[in-house]
Design an enzyme around this catalytic site. Structure first.
Site, PDB file in Angstrom:
ATOM      1  N   LYS A 125      -8.152  30.126  12.189  1.00 49.15           N
ATOM      2  CA  LYS A 125      -8.973  30.804  11.173  1.00 49.15           C
ATOM      3  C   LYS A 125      -8.550  32.262  11.055  1.00 49.15           C
ATOM      4  O   LYS A 125      -8.560  32.832   9.974  1.00 49.15           O
ATOM      5  CB  LYS A 125     -10.463  30.654  11.492  1.00 49.15           C
ATOM      6  CG  LYS A 125     -10.912  29.193  11.431  1.00 49.15           C
ATOM      7  CD  LYS A 125     -12.333  28.945  10.974  1.00 49.15           C
ATOM      8  CE  LYS A 125     -12.514  27.465  10.641  1.00 49.15           C
ATOM      9  NZ  LYS A 125     -13.860  26.976  10.585  1.00 49.15           N
ATOM     10  N   LYS A 208      -5.237  18.804   9.060  1.00 49.07           N
ATOM     11  CA  LYS A 208      -6.513  18.084   9.054  1.00 49.07           C
ATOM     12  C   LYS A 208      -7.201  18.128   7.682  1.00 49.07           C
ATOM     13  O   LYS A 208      -7.174  19.158   7.019  1.00 49.07           O
ATOM     14  CB  LYS A 208      -7.419  18.767  10.094  1.00 49.07           C
ATOM     15  CG  LYS A 208      -8.766  18.149  10.300  1.00 49.07           C
ATOM     16  CD  LYS A 208      -9.552  18.950  11.331  1.00 49.07           C
ATOM     17  CE  LYS A 208     -10.407  20.038  10.717  1.00 49.07           C
ATOM     18  NZ  LYS A 208     -11.752  19.689  10.334  1.00 49.07           N
ATOM     19  N   LYS A 211     -13.379  20.295   4.830  1.00 46.16           N
ATOM     20  CA  LYS A 211     -14.197  20.573   3.658  1.00 46.16           C
ATOM     21  C   LYS A 211     -13.925  21.951   3.095  1.00 46.16           C
ATOM     22  O   LYS A 211     -14.266  22.243   1.957  1.00 46.16           O
ATOM     23  CB  LYS A 211     -15.681  20.342   3.936  1.00 46.16           C
ATOM     24  CG  LYS A 211     -16.285  20.987   5.156  1.00 46.16           C
ATOM     25  CD  LYS A 211     -17.771  20.622   5.172  1.00 46.16           C
ATOM     26  CE  LYS A 211     -18.301  20.194   6.514  1.00 46.16           C
ATOM     27  NZ  LYS A 211     -18.513  21.285   7.452  1.00 46.16           N
TER      28      LYS A 211
HETATM   29  P1  ATP Z   1     -14.692  23.240   8.338  1.00 44.00           P
HETATM   30  O1  ATP Z   1     -13.343  23.110   7.688  1.00 44.00           O
HETATM   31  O2  ATP Z   1     -15.625  24.139   7.567  1.00 44.00           O
HETATM   32  O3  ATP Z   1     -14.604  23.552   9.813  1.00 44.00           O
HETATM   33  P2  ATP Z   1     -15.074  20.456   8.929  1.00 44.00           P
HETATM   34  O4  ATP Z   1     -14.784  19.416   7.894  1.00 44.00           O
HETATM   35  O5  ATP Z   1     -14.116  20.624  10.056  1.00 44.00           O
HETATM   36  O6  ATP Z   1     -15.365  21.826   8.181  1.00 44.00           O
HETATM   37  P3  ATP Z   1     -17.242  20.564  10.825  1.00 44.00           P
HETATM   38  O7  ATP Z   1     -18.678  20.769  10.517  1.00 44.00           O
HETATM   39  O8  ATP Z   1     -16.491  21.689  11.463  1.00 44.00           O
HETATM   40  O9  ATP Z   1     -16.506  20.107   9.488  1.00 44.00           O
HETATM   41  O10 ATP Z   1     -17.073  19.274  11.749  1.00 44.00           O
HETATM   42  C1  ATP Z   1     -18.065  18.272  11.844  1.00 44.00           C
HETATM   43  C2  ATP Z   1     -17.536  17.091  12.629  1.00 44.00           C
HETATM   44  O11 ATP Z   1     -16.572  16.387  11.847  1.00 44.00           O
HETATM   45  C3  ATP Z   1     -16.840  17.484  13.939  1.00 44.00           C
HETATM   46  O12 ATP Z   1     -17.149  16.530  14.930  1.00 44.00           O
HETATM   47  C4  ATP Z   1     -15.378  17.405  13.586  1.00 44.00           C
HETATM   48  O13 ATP Z   1     -14.579  17.139  14.726  1.00 44.00           O
HETATM   49  C5  ATP Z   1     -15.377  16.232  12.616  1.00 44.00           C
HETATM   50  N1  ATP Z   1     -14.257  16.339  11.685  1.00 44.00           N
HETATM   51  C6  ATP Z   1     -14.025  17.333  10.808  1.00 44.00           C
HETATM   52  N2  ATP Z   1     -12.907  17.097  10.118  1.00 44.00           N
HETATM   53  C7  ATP Z   1     -12.411  15.909  10.558  1.00 44.00           C
HETATM   54  C8  ATP Z   1     -11.246  15.124  10.239  1.00 44.00           C
HETATM   55  N3  ATP Z   1     -10.398  15.524   9.318  1.00 44.00           N
HETATM   56  N4  ATP Z   1     -11.063  13.956  10.891  1.00 44.00           N
HETATM   57  C9  ATP Z   1     -11.941  13.535  11.836  1.00 44.00           C
HETATM   58  N5  ATP Z   1     -13.037  14.234  12.204  1.00 44.00           N
HETATM   59  C10 ATP Z   1     -13.281  15.403  11.569  1.00 44.00           C
HETATM   60 MG    MG Z   2     -14.500  22.233  11.567  1.00 38.50          MG
END
Ligand code: ATP
Ligand code: MG
Length: 344
Positions: A125, A208, A211
């Site tokens: 980040k 990855k 969102k």
């Molecule tokens: P951000 O990019 O804002 O960090 P994010 O999509 O990573 O958003 P989080 O709220 O950080 O969302 O993560 C919520 C859960 O979803 C965590 O357990 C994280 O490990 C899982 N997760 C997030 N992205 C993925 C992915 N691409 N594949 C599998 N698990 C995911």
């Molecule tokens: Mg995340």
């Protein structure tokens, strides 16, 4: 007297930043319905974590109803649509349970600057925010995560594999505290699903799916229009190496196809080896069509429940208020123990 063994406790959460994705679903949410049969579960809506990347525009001010913003109600409805059963599990908003921020401060005395500086998510980040000041909260994020988890006597934490390093730090913090004060915290185990724990971006399968990705073609959102989901999957990157177009799981040489196989496996519960066999002689186009069908079917079902639930805000608020009470009841005991031991 009947000796009923209490169930182990599972904790998980997602930040209400933007819309939830297929990555969130495959990494954790697809397992939520079943996991409640085995464990007593806490599903947290991690809005304090979301502040670390919060846009300070103030535009959200008018959309609050009884302390619940639109974003919180959206995510609560989505949690329920993915199978969280409020009669069986606790679903709550992190900022409504004050014990989280209190334990966070205490635990920050048991973690070192060097440890937090080594967190890859922080470093990533950091690299994205050239010339912008970095919040201290982004740096301390894993300490709040430790507080979230350790407050609930948590035995298992279900997360995607991107969170593994944070979870290992949580274990370290718990061990460190326990080694000084006795067994105050349970050291939680990390639950990572065998398939789908890291769904990759559709146009760039080396990173990855997230969102917060600026390129929306990389991400499938759970509340996205079904036709748009279909098109994104059709256009997803398969292979840069076109020498062999077979459907094979090989992350190194075929990251795109491997990612699509992981998604397929999550949606159908079929093993990847079975899918490889099933699509052995198929063209990519046929494979992608079948994949799009199963993804769109699953997401359509989730959306149908979501849109019905989302209309009943009073119900959602009731569920969250009930969850908040339960979360406070559990977590306050642990916080009391910590206060006592520290003579606070
Ligand atoms: P951000 O990019 O804002 O960090 P994010 O999509 O990573 O958003 P989080 O709220 O950080 O969302 O993560 C919520 C859960 O979803 C965590 O357990 C994280 O490990 C899982 N997760 C997030 N992205 C993925 C992915 N691409 N594949 C599998 N698990 C995911
Ligand atoms: Mg995340």
């Amino acid at each position: 007297m009947l000796n009923i063994k209490k169930k182990d406790i599972m904790f998980t959460g997602i930040q209400p930043t933007g819309l939830l994705t297929l990555g969130n679903y495959c990494g954790t949410m697809c397992n939520w319905k079943d996991i409640q049969k085995k464990y007593e579960c806490f599903f947290c809506i991690a809005d304090l974590h979301a502040l670390t990347t919060f846009s300070r525009s103030g535009s959200n001010k008018n959309s609050i109803k009884n302390n619940f913003s639109t974003a919180i109600l959206d995510i609560a409805a989505l949690y329920l649509s993915c199978g969280v059963d409020p009669n069986r599990s606790t679903i709550f908003v992190q900022s409504h349970v004050y014990t989280h921020s209190q334990l966070y401060w205490i635990l920050s005395n048991f973690v070192y600057f060097g440890e937090l500086s080594r967190m890859t998510q922080f470093k990533q980040k950091l690299s994205l925010t050239v010339n912008t000041p970095i919040n201290l909260s982004l740096f301390c994020y894993p300490v709040l995560m430790a507080a979230d988890i350790l407050l609930y006597h948590t035995n298992y934490v279900l997360v995607g594999s991107d969170q593994k390093q944070h979870l290992e730090l949580v274990q370290k913090i718990a061990h460190r505290f326990n080694s000084i004060y006795g067994n105050i915290f349970i050291v939680p185990d990390i639950l990572i699903l065998p398939v789908g724990n890291k769904i990759m971006a559709l146009q760039d399968p080396t990173k990855k799916m997230s969102k917060s990705d600026k390129n929306t073609n990389n991400t499938i959102f759970l509340l996205e229009n079904i036709h748009s989901i279909y098109l994104k999957l059709q256009r997803s990157l398969t292979d840069s190496d076109c020498s062999s177009s077979c459907i094979r799981y090989d992350i190194l040489n075929k990251p795109g196809v491997s990612n699509l196989l992981s998604i397929f496996s999550c949606m159908t519960n079929k093993k990847i080896s079975i899918l490889e066999d099933e699509f052995k002689n198929c063209q990519y186009s046929i494979f992608k069509k079948k994949l799009s069908d199963v993804v769109c079917d699953t997401i359509s079902e989730i959306q149908a429940i979501y849109f019905k639930l989302r209309q009943d805000e009073d119900y959602l608020i009731d569920v969250l208020i009930h969850g908040e009470k339960n979360a406070l009841k559990y977590s306050i005991n642990k916080l009391d123990d910590v206060f006592q031991i520290l003579n606070l």
